[in-house]
Design an enzyme around this catalytic site. Structure first.
Site, short mmCIF file in Angstrom:
data_model
loop_
_atom_site.label_atom_id
_atom_site.label_comp_id
_atom_site.label_asym_id
_atom_site.label_seq_id
_atom_site.Cartn_x
_atom_site.Cartn_y
_atom_site.Cartn_z
N ASN A 185 -10.26 -0.21 0.19
CA ASN A 185 -8.78 -0.25 0.22
C ASN A 185 -8.28 -0.90 -1.22
OD1 ASN A 185 -5.91 -0.75 0.53
ND2 ASN A 185 -6.35 -1.26 2.66
N HIS A 240 -3.14 7.09 2.47
CA HIS A 240 -3.68 5.85 1.56
C HIS A 240 -5.02 5.50 2.51
CE1 HIS A 240 -4.16 1.43 0.99
NE2 HIS A 240 -3.86 1.25 2.17
N CYS A 251 0.98 -1.23 0.06
CA CYS A 251 0.00 -0.05 0.02
C CYS A 251 0.99 1.14 -0.05
CB CYS A 251 -0.88 0.04 1.20
SG CYS A 251 -2.10 -1.44 1.08
O1 UT7 Z 1 -3.60 -1.42 3.38
C1 UT7 Z 1 -3.06 -1.81 4.69
C2 UT7 Z 1 -3.12 -1.20 5.83
N1 UT7 Z 1 -4.34 -1.89 6.46
C3 UT7 Z 1 -4.86 -1.20 7.53
O2 UT7 Z 1 -4.60 0.00 7.74
C4 UT7 Z 1 -5.95 -1.86 8.28
C5 UT7 Z 1 -5.96 -1.54 9.73
N2 UT7 Z 1 -6.63 -2.35 10.47
C6 UT7 Z 1 -8.20 -1.79 10.81
O3 UT7 Z 1 -8.72 -1.26 9.83
C7 UT7 Z 1 -9.16 -2.53 11.64
O4 UT7 Z 1 -8.39 -3.16 12.40
C8 UT7 Z 1 -10.26 -3.56 10.90
C9 UT7 Z 1 -11.16 -2.64 10.05
C10 UT7 Z 1 -9.34 -4.45 10.10
C11 UT7 Z 1 -10.67 -4.04 12.01
O5 UT7 Z 1 -11.72 -3.45 13.09
P1 UT7 Z 1 -11.27 -3.58 14.60
O6 UT7 Z 1 -12.09 -2.40 15.23
O7 UT7 Z 1 -9.77 -3.69 14.94
O8 UT7 Z 1 -12.06 -4.90 14.66
P2 UT7 Z 1 -11.43 -6.37 15.41
O9 UT7 Z 1 -10.46 -6.62 14.63
O10 UT7 Z 1 -10.95 -5.83 16.93
O11 UT7 Z 1 -12.64 -7.05 15.72
C12 UT7 Z 1 -13.80 -6.74 16.43
C13 UT7 Z 1 -14.76 -7.64 16.40
C14 UT7 Z 1 -14.29 -8.98 16.62
O12 UT7 Z 1 -15.40 -9.92 17.34
P3 UT7 Z 1 -15.26 -10.36 18.85
O13 UT7 Z 1 -13.88 -10.91 18.76
O14 UT7 Z 1 -15.19 -9.01 19.42
O15 UT7 Z 1 -16.48 -10.96 19.28
C15 UT7 Z 1 -14.23 -9.71 15.04
O16 UT7 Z 1 -14.55 -11.15 14.89
O17 UT7 Z 1 -15.52 -7.62 15.21
C16 UT7 Z 1 -15.51 -8.96 14.42
N3 UT7 Z 1 -15.41 -9.01 13.02
C17 UT7 Z 1 -16.45 -8.62 12.14
N4 UT7 Z 1 -17.78 -8.42 12.47
C18 UT7 Z 1 -18.45 -8.38 11.51
C19 UT7 Z 1 -14.32 -8.83 12.09
N5 UT7 Z 1 -14.59 -8.56 10.84
C20 UT7 Z 1 -15.94 -8.47 10.77
C21 UT7 Z 1 -16.79 -8.25 9.94
N6 UT7 Z 1 -18.16 -8.21 10.25
N7 UT7 Z 1 -16.64 -8.08 8.64
#
Ligand code: UT7
Length: 330
Positions: free
Chosen positions: A285, A255, A114
């Protein structure tokens, strides 16, 4: 040697025609428009098909950028294609070169995920500054839909396909005001698209590993923390090199990974939300393509005007990150 400056004289973009929104995605994995939009700001993404998708999108974006710059393809000296998803592992830039009719240009791929577009801009700038080349096309193009696990809701909701391009030209005055590029391989396992081979024995004591790439794996929380910490730092470093402060920034062009990252970086730098370029709700993204696609949209809509200062930053797998401060246009 007289110092030669760089002007960014054209931009272009191309995205596949098929849009795929969060509601449609919720039929494939257990997710919802509400979760995706709240956590990321993404509402839809475009999905490419076909074996030549990266080349076709990259060539489309490059043609638009050349038209805006009013530069004939035969005048292009250099093409740098930033991509992690080439149509051919030997490189896709040469096929783009032939497709757009840039007969004189040398063309090569560059991979920095990225951050790839910014790394490619700075790479092309070195050739112009040394006087080696006058006209360069820098393209960011990715088709990550080929490489995400469509059963993994943690990653498949994030990415989209597309390409964006800019034309860089030698000029008396230098509009690439400052830049800074960084890498940290010790955190490589936070975000990968790894080769996964199986051993195949050729003869006694001689074996090779053969196979293909495994889908994208990401530790989202670690990458999020990395981005929110490192992006403001690297922009400040690039601003320092440009002898500018954040108040001089007309547009913050990051980005397009997550709206929450865009907002957090703007807040850290005390940049007003109205100056933050954001179109990730439509495209998700798009990896190396996201910065030039957003730049092109803001330029064509007349929001980014010639002479305005753009602070741009890319970040992602590697880990890699970087920033460039430039004045748009000539
Ligand atoms: O291009 C390269 C650079 N990449 C990035 O910059 C990505 C950076 N990271 C992010 O943007 C975020 O970490 C994400 C958008 C990927 C995830 O957001 P988050 O607030 O960090 O969520 P999380 O991974 O902590 O997940 C929270 C909850 C989890 O459930 P539990 O364990 O709390 O029950 C996940 O299983 O959300 C759940 N979850 C989803 N639920 C519904 C994860 N993905 C999904 C989904 N739909 N698509």
């Amino acid at each position: 040697m007289t110092a030669i400056g760089i002007a960014m004289t054209g931009s272009g973009a191309a995205v596949p025609p098929i849009a795929f929104d969060n509601h449609q995605l919720s039929h494939i994995v257990e997710t919802s428009d509400e979760w995706i939009a709240t956590r990321t700001g993404i509402r839809a993404r475009h999905i490419a098909k076909g074996d030549r998708a990266v080349t076709d999108l990259a060539a489309g974006a490059a043609r638009h950028a050349l038209q805006m710059a009013e530069l004939a393809p035969e005048k292009v000296d250099l093409i740098v294609l930033a991509t992690s998803t080439p149509d051919d592992l030997f490189g896709s830039a040469s096929v783009v070169q032939a497709a757009i009719g840039a007969k004189q240009a040398v063309a090569f791929d560059l991979t920095a995920a990225c951050s790839g577009f910014l790394f490619a801009v700075v790479t092309a700038a070195q050739f112009i500054r040394t006087g080696t080349y006058q006209n360069a096309v820098v393209i960011g193009a990715d088709v990550l839909s080929r490489w995400v696990d469509w059963d993994d809701r943690r990653t498949c909701v994030l990415f989209g396909d597309g390409a964006g391009a800019v034309v860089l030209q030698a000029d008396d005055r230098d509009r690439l005001l400052g830049y800074e590029l960084r890498s940290d391989g010790s955190q490589n396992d936070c975000l990968n698209l790894p080769f996964g081979g199986t051993e195949k024995s050729l003869t006694d004591g001689v074996a090779v590993s053969q196979g293909t790439y495994r889908p994208v794996v990401m530790n989202g929380q670690e990458v999020y923390k990395f981005a929110v910490k490192k992006v403001p730092e690297v922009i400040e470093k690039a601003l320092f090199r440009a002898n500018l402060t954040p108040e001089a920034i007309d547009w913050l062009l990051l980005h397009q990974a997550n709206q929450r990252i865009l907002d957090a970086v703007a807040k850290r730098l005390r940049i007003d939300g109205e100056k933050v370029v954001s179109n990730l709700s439509k495209y998700g993204n798009t990896s190396a393509a996201s910065i030039p696609i957003a730049l092109d949209e803001w330029v064509r809509s007349g929001q980014i005007q010639p002479g305005q200062i753009v602070a741009s930053s890319g970040f992602g797998a590697g880990l890699t990150w970087g920033a460039a401060i430039f004045e748009w246009g000539r």
